[in-house]
Design a protein around this motif. Structure first.
Motif, short mmCIF file in Angstrom:
data_model
loop_
_atom_site.label_atom_id
_atom_site.label_comp_id
_atom_site.label_asym_id
_atom_site.label_seq_id
_atom_site.Cartn_x
_atom_site.Cartn_y
_atom_site.Cartn_z
N TYR A 253 -10.85 2.60 5.16
CA TYR A 253 -9.56 2.48 5.85
C TYR A 253 -9.81 2.55 7.37
O TYR A 253 -10.54 3.42 7.84
N PHE A 254 -9.17 1.64 8.08
CA PHE A 254 -9.24 1.64 9.53
C PHE A 254 -7.83 1.62 10.10
O PHE A 254 -6.95 0.92 9.59
N ILE A 255 -7.63 2.39 11.15
CA ILE A 255 -6.36 2.40 11.88
C ILE A 255 -6.45 1.31 12.94
O ILE A 255 -7.41 1.27 13.72
N VAL A 256 -5.46 0.43 12.95
CA VAL A 256 -5.41 -0.65 13.94
C VAL A 256 -4.69 -0.09 15.16
O VAL A 256 -3.49 0.20 15.11
N LYS A 257 -5.43 0.07 16.25
CA LYS A 257 -4.87 0.69 17.46
C LYS A 257 -4.00 -0.28 18.26
O LYS A 257 -3.01 0.12 18.86
N LYS A 258 -4.40 -1.55 18.29
CA LYS A 258 -3.57 -2.57 18.94
C LYS A 258 -3.95 -3.93 18.40
O LYS A 258 -5.03 -4.13 17.84
N TRP A 259 -3.02 -4.87 18.57
CA TRP A 259 -3.21 -6.22 18.06
C TRP A 259 -2.43 -7.19 18.92
O TRP A 259 -1.55 -6.80 19.68
N LYS A 260 -2.78 -8.46 18.80
CA LYS A 260 -2.11 -9.51 19.56
C LYS A 260 -1.41 -10.44 18.58
O LYS A 260 -2.04 -10.99 17.67
N GLY A 261 -0.10 -10.59 18.76
CA GLY A 261 0.69 -11.44 17.88
C GLY A 261 1.64 -10.62 17.02
O GLY A 261 1.66 -9.39 17.08
N THR A 262 2.42 -11.32 16.23
CA THR A 262 3.38 -10.70 15.31
C THR A 262 2.90 -10.93 13.88
O THR A 262 2.71 -12.08 13.48
N PRO A 263 2.69 -9.85 13.12
CA PRO A 263 2.23 -10.04 11.74
C PRO A 263 3.20 -10.90 10.92
O PRO A 263 4.42 -10.66 10.94
N THR A 264 2.65 -11.90 10.26
CA THR A 264 3.43 -12.79 9.39
C THR A 264 2.62 -13.05 8.12
O THR A 264 1.41 -12.83 8.09
N ASN A 265 3.28 -13.55 7.11
CA ASN A 265 2.62 -13.87 5.85
C ASN A 265 1.94 -15.23 5.97
O ASN A 265 2.57 -16.26 5.86
N THR A 266 0.64 -15.21 6.19
CA THR A 266 -0.11 -16.46 6.36
C THR A 266 -0.80 -16.91 5.07
O THR A 266 -1.49 -17.92 5.07
N GLU A 267 -0.60 -16.16 3.99
CA GLU A 267 -1.16 -16.54 2.69
C GLU A 267 -0.06 -16.46 1.62
O GLU A 267 -0.14 -15.65 0.69
N PRO A 268 0.96 -17.31 1.73
CA PRO A 268 2.08 -17.22 0.78
C PRO A 268 1.69 -17.47 -0.68
O PRO A 268 2.42 -17.07 -1.58
N GLU A 269 0.54 -18.09 -0.91
CA GLU A 269 0.08 -18.30 -2.28
C GLU A 269 -0.42 -17.00 -2.93
O GLU A 269 -0.47 -16.89 -4.15
N VAL B 217 5.07 1.39 8.75
CA VAL B 217 3.76 0.94 8.27
C VAL B 217 3.90 -0.49 7.74
O VAL B 217 4.85 -0.81 7.04
N LEU B 218 2.92 -1.32 8.07
CA LEU B 218 2.92 -2.70 7.61
C LEU B 218 2.29 -2.79 6.22
O LEU B 218 1.17 -2.35 6.01
N LEU B 219 3.07 -3.37 5.28
CA LEU B 219 2.58 -3.56 3.92
C LEU B 219 2.80 -5.00 3.49
O LEU B 219 3.72 -5.66 3.98
N GLN B 220 1.97 -5.45 2.57
CA GLN B 220 2.15 -6.79 2.02
C GLN B 220 2.27 -6.69 0.50
O GLN B 220 1.66 -5.83 -0.13
N LYS B 221 3.09 -7.57 -0.07
CA LYS B 221 3.34 -7.57 -1.51
C LYS B 221 2.48 -8.64 -2.18
O LYS B 221 2.57 -9.82 -1.84
N ARG B 222 1.67 -8.22 -3.14
CA ARG B 222 0.72 -9.11 -3.82
C ARG B 222 1.42 -10.07 -4.78
O ARG B 222 2.41 -9.70 -5.40
N LYS B 223 0.85 -11.27 -4.92
CA LYS B 223 1.31 -12.21 -5.94
C LYS B 223 0.18 -13.18 -6.28
O LYS B 223 -0.67 -13.48 -5.43
N ASN B 224 0.17 -13.62 -7.52
CA ASN B 224 -0.81 -14.60 -8.01
C ASN B 224 -2.27 -14.19 -7.80
O ASN B 224 -3.13 -15.04 -7.62
N THR B 225 -2.55 -12.90 -7.81
CA THR B 225 -3.94 -12.45 -7.61
C THR B 225 -4.58 -12.00 -8.91
O THR B 225 -5.80 -11.89 -8.98
N GLY B 226 -3.76 -11.67 -9.90
CA GLY B 226 -4.28 -11.16 -11.16
C GLY B 226 -4.48 -9.66 -11.17
O GLY B 226 -4.88 -9.08 -12.19
N TRP B 227 -4.21 -8.98 -10.06
CA TRP B 227 -4.32 -7.52 -9.99
C TRP B 227 -3.16 -6.98 -9.18
O TRP B 227 -2.97 -7.35 -8.03
#
Length: 155
Positions: free
Chosen positions: A92-108, A22-32
């Protein structure tokens, strides 16, 4: 405020799964929940269709392209204002397919994006996100989080 007028924030969440991970992202600088993991997600803007909003958020946060037709509704989670700043609705939505490789595009705002074995998710997965995800994976389409009498933990 009229008790029949609700202030509601609507969030859309993307469940990506690949090879049992499962793809997860780690939060930072959001205040929550900074330092906690969640799904790729975001808020729906006024007048914006939900699937469109999620495709936009996925592109902004993970840098991949998803078509609305490739999103499958998974779960609806209702959250009360007593544990948040207002009533919230998570779709919640299940992503059935996507184009590209997930990357962190919001490092801030994101401290990393990575794949986790779905049977061994990190301990610091946001509780309300995990709750809805678990319900979705059991096939439930609707649930409530935090409405129980005496529940006070902030989501």
């Amino acid at each position: 405020m009229d008790k029949h007028s609700l202030k509601i924030k609507i969030a859309v969440l993307a469940y990506f799964e690949k090879d049992g991970k499962v793809l997860l992202q780690k939060r930072k600088n959001t205040g929550w929940r900074d330092g906690w993991y969640g799904l790729v997600a975001g808020h729906v803007d006024e007048g914006e269709p939900y699937k469109f909003a999620l495709c936009r958020e996925i592109k902004e946060e993970a840098g991949v392209d998803v078509l609305e037709a490739d999103l499958e509704f998974g779960h609806f989670l209702s959250i009360p204002s007593k544990i948040s700043d207002c009533d919230r609705q998570f779709f919640y939505f299940i992503v059935k397919k996507w184009k590209g490789t997930p990357t962190n595009t919001e490092p801030e705002k994101c401290d990393g994006i990575e794949w986790f074995d779905k049977n061994s998710l990190p301990e610091n997965l946001i509780p309300v996100v995990k709750y809805g995800m678990d319900k979705m994976l059991t096939g439930e389409k609707y649930s409530e989080f935090g409405w129980e009498e005496g529940y006070t933990e902030r989501s």
